[in-house]
Design a protein around this motif. Structure first.
Motif, short mmCIF file in Angstrom:
data_model
loop_
_atom_site.label_atom_id
_atom_site.label_comp_id
_atom_site.label_asym_id
_atom_site.label_seq_id
_atom_site.Cartn_x
_atom_site.Cartn_y
_atom_site.Cartn_z
N ASP A 49 -9.67 -2.12 -33.73
CA ASP A 49 -9.33 -1.68 -32.37
C ASP A 49 -9.73 -2.71 -31.31
N LYS A 50 -9.63 -3.99 -31.66
CA LYS A 50 -9.97 -5.07 -30.73
C LYS A 50 -8.73 -5.93 -30.46
N LEU A 51 -8.44 -6.12 -29.18
CA LEU A 51 -7.37 -7.03 -28.78
C LEU A 51 -8.00 -8.37 -28.40
N SER A 52 -7.53 -9.44 -29.04
CA SER A 52 -8.13 -10.77 -28.82
C SER A 52 -7.12 -11.67 -28.12
N LEU A 53 -7.50 -12.17 -26.94
CA LEU A 53 -6.65 -13.08 -26.17
C LEU A 53 -7.36 -14.42 -26.02
N LEU A 54 -6.64 -15.49 -26.33
CA LEU A 54 -7.17 -16.84 -26.18
C LEU A 54 -6.58 -17.46 -24.91
N TYR A 55 -7.45 -18.01 -24.08
CA TYR A 55 -7.04 -18.61 -22.81
C TYR A 55 -7.20 -20.13 -22.89
N GLU A 56 -6.23 -20.85 -22.36
CA GLU A 56 -6.35 -22.29 -22.13
C GLU A 56 -5.93 -22.53 -20.69
N CYS A 57 -6.90 -22.82 -19.84
CA CYS A 57 -6.65 -22.89 -18.40
C CYS A 57 -7.08 -24.25 -17.84
N SER A 58 -6.35 -24.67 -16.83
CA SER A 58 -6.71 -25.89 -16.10
C SER A 58 -6.75 -25.57 -14.62
N PHE A 59 -7.87 -25.92 -13.99
CA PHE A 59 -8.06 -25.66 -12.57
C PHE A 59 -8.09 -26.98 -11.80
N SER A 60 -7.36 -27.02 -10.70
CA SER A 60 -7.49 -28.12 -9.76
C SER A 60 -8.57 -27.78 -8.76
N SER A 61 -9.41 -28.77 -8.44
CA SER A 61 -10.59 -28.49 -7.61
C SER A 61 -10.39 -28.69 -6.13
#
Length: 505
Positions: free
Chosen positions: A276-288
């Motif tokens: 009963d676990k939903l697993s989401l993988l994030y790959e994010c890039s932030f401009s500063s």
């Protein structure tokens, strides 16, 4: 007509260009520059990545601006040519302009380059995500022509993060109840990234799964977001991707709707909800929303330049260290260093001695300061043994300490300079070396940079390198350099494999 002309050429490298956060009407500015022969005037380039007005928001605009205060005449007739260069400095596009510049006046090209053209030919226009802008300036003169070449650098700061958000008891989550995970930044102190996942109860989007990704730093903008659903077998499935880097309005992508509903997930619970676990993988890039700019080098050299169809070739000129009309404090210090005036200490390698000044070494490095002010042998001997550094590295190190500048950067020399900067705690030099190494990171250099970051406990540099390796794992793991790393540093390779396993599962 082939008049004698004094010329100045500035090549402005804008690194991480696609992450520029500016909207229509907002601009990047090059470092201010002055060159011998341009009547003691000072200049700045203005580049509008999304256009300078609403009417030209589909174009890049470029302007040359004369600074408000300089020592030149009130009015200067000037010609200039702006170009975009490829990685090998061949010209991709150029535009010319001639006019009269008064102080504080800017002239340029509104529709310099269509943004869509850049997107269609990113390999040519943005190699390694770097935009290379060249501007040639010239004035007619009766005396011998001169050519000044300036190299300017601008780095747009970005931060890449990758993390897993596991939502437990997914089947029993109430609508609009947010499940949150926070990830501390490895680059900016006290900065935290947050992920909120919730399910809507709106009649139009009943059961829609929503994701919010934010930074506690208001100066950071989410530029790229890739979301993956990790199934029960550990396989990641791309479910959402957003990218606002080339959007004229910099649309907000911090809130995203996943392309499936809660009901769809529950219908395939055995595949997508182990325990009963939903697993989401994030790959994010932030401009500063920040950039660092500096003049890297200024030289006078032989030049073959094309202006208004005429080719002008100057006499061969000797390189000079600084060509500002009014020297800065760093310029004067560099002159003192070059002429070895009143030196009182020597840095000794295995083969050579380098005269220097204690006060400069102490001001620039807390390690040198400790050596020369505490009860250590260097305090009384007037020399410092640095047998672990090569002559060229010491020469570049001293040049930076006196001038705050780096020239003729190459991968191997910067690796050695990074070591020296870390050893003597010269933080600005270390940062500049890191910028260069990251900017030139590829699959053949990733193994060496990973080892360097691990050896020096540089978590920021290591994180960037690890993310690059995982994004290009097939090419990196198949390289000869990675094979050598397996032989020489198996523990580091094992650590990287653990990280890969964690990311995939």
């Amino acid at each position: 007509m082939n008049n004698r002309r004094k010329m100045c050429s500035i090549v402005w490298n804008i690194n991480n260009y696609s992450f520029c956060w500016l909207k229509n009407g907002e601009k990047l500015e090059s470092p201010s520059f002055t060159a011998v022969g341009l009547k003691d005037t000072a200049w700045t380039l203005h580049l509008y990545p999304k256009g300078c007005t609403e009417d030209v928001k589909g174009y890049i605009s470029i302007f040359l601006s004369r600074n408000q205060t300089d020592d030149g005449p009130n009015s200067v007739p000037l010609g200039f040519e702006c170009s975009i260069l490829s990685d090998d400095e061949s010209t991709l596009i150029k535009r010319k302009f001639e006019g009269t510049f008064e102080r504080g006046i800017a002239n340029g090209i509104l529709q310099f380059l269509e943004i869509g053209e850049v997107l269609r030919q990113k390999t040519d226009y943005l190699p390694k995500d770097r935009l290379k802008v060249r501007c040639k300036l010239w004035v007619d003169e009766e005396d011998l022509p001169q050519c000044t070449r300036i190299i300017a650098m601008t780095f747009i700061k970005i931060e890449r993060i990758s993390f897993l958000h596991v939502i437990e008891d997914f089947s029993s989550i109430e609508p609009n109840v947010k499940k949150t995970v926070q990830i501390p930044s490895l680059i900016i102190k006290e900065n935290v990234f947050s992920s909120n996942v919730y399910i809507t109860d709106n009649s139009c989007y009943e059961g829609r799964i929503m994701v919010e990704i934010t930074s506690s730093n208001s100066k950071q903008i989410l530029s790229i977001c890739k979301l993956y659903l990790i199934d029960a077998s550990g396989i990641k499935m791309k479910c959402k991707e957003a990218d606002n880097r080339f959007d004229a309005t910099i649309k907000d992508i911090s809130k995203l709707s996943l392309p499936f509903t809660r009901k769809a997930i529950l219908n395939r619970k055995s595949e997508y909800l182990p325990n009963d676990k939903l697993s989401l993988l994030y790959e994010c890039s932030f401009s500063s929303k920040m950039e660092h700019s500096w003049i890297e080098s200024i030289t006078r050299d032989a030049a073959l330049n094309q202006v208004n169809g005429d080719y002008l070739k100057s006499d061969l000129c000797n390189p000079v260290t600084e060509l500002w009309v009014h020297p800065s404090a760093m310029d004067d210090l560099k002159t003192i260093y070059n002429n070895q005036i009143l030196t009182d200490v020597e840095l000794k390698t295995k083969t050579k001695s380098f005269p220097a000044h204690k006060i400069i070494l102490c001001a620039r490095s807390p390690v040198f300061k400790a050596m020369m002010t505490n009860n250590m042998k260097e305090k009384n001997t007037d020399y410092v043994h640095i047998d672990d550094l090569e002559d060229d590295t010491v020469q570049q190190l001293l040049l930076f300490l006196y001038s705050d500048k780096l020239t003729n950067l190459q991968w191997e020399s910067v690796i050695k300079l990074y070591y020296a900067a870390d050893k003597y705690r010269i933080e600005k030099l270390k940062s500049l070396c890191s910028f260069f190494l990251i900017d030139n990171l590829d699959t053949s250099t990733a193994s060496e940079l990973l080892l360097l970051a691990d050896t020096h406990n540089d978590s920021s540099l290591q994180k960037v390198t690890e993310n690059f390796i995982l994004d290009h794992e097939e090419e990196v793991f198949d390289s000869q350099e990675w094979g050598k790393l397996i032989e020489t540093n198996p523990q580091l390779v094992i650590k990287m494999m653990h990280l890969k396993y964690w990311r995939n599962n």
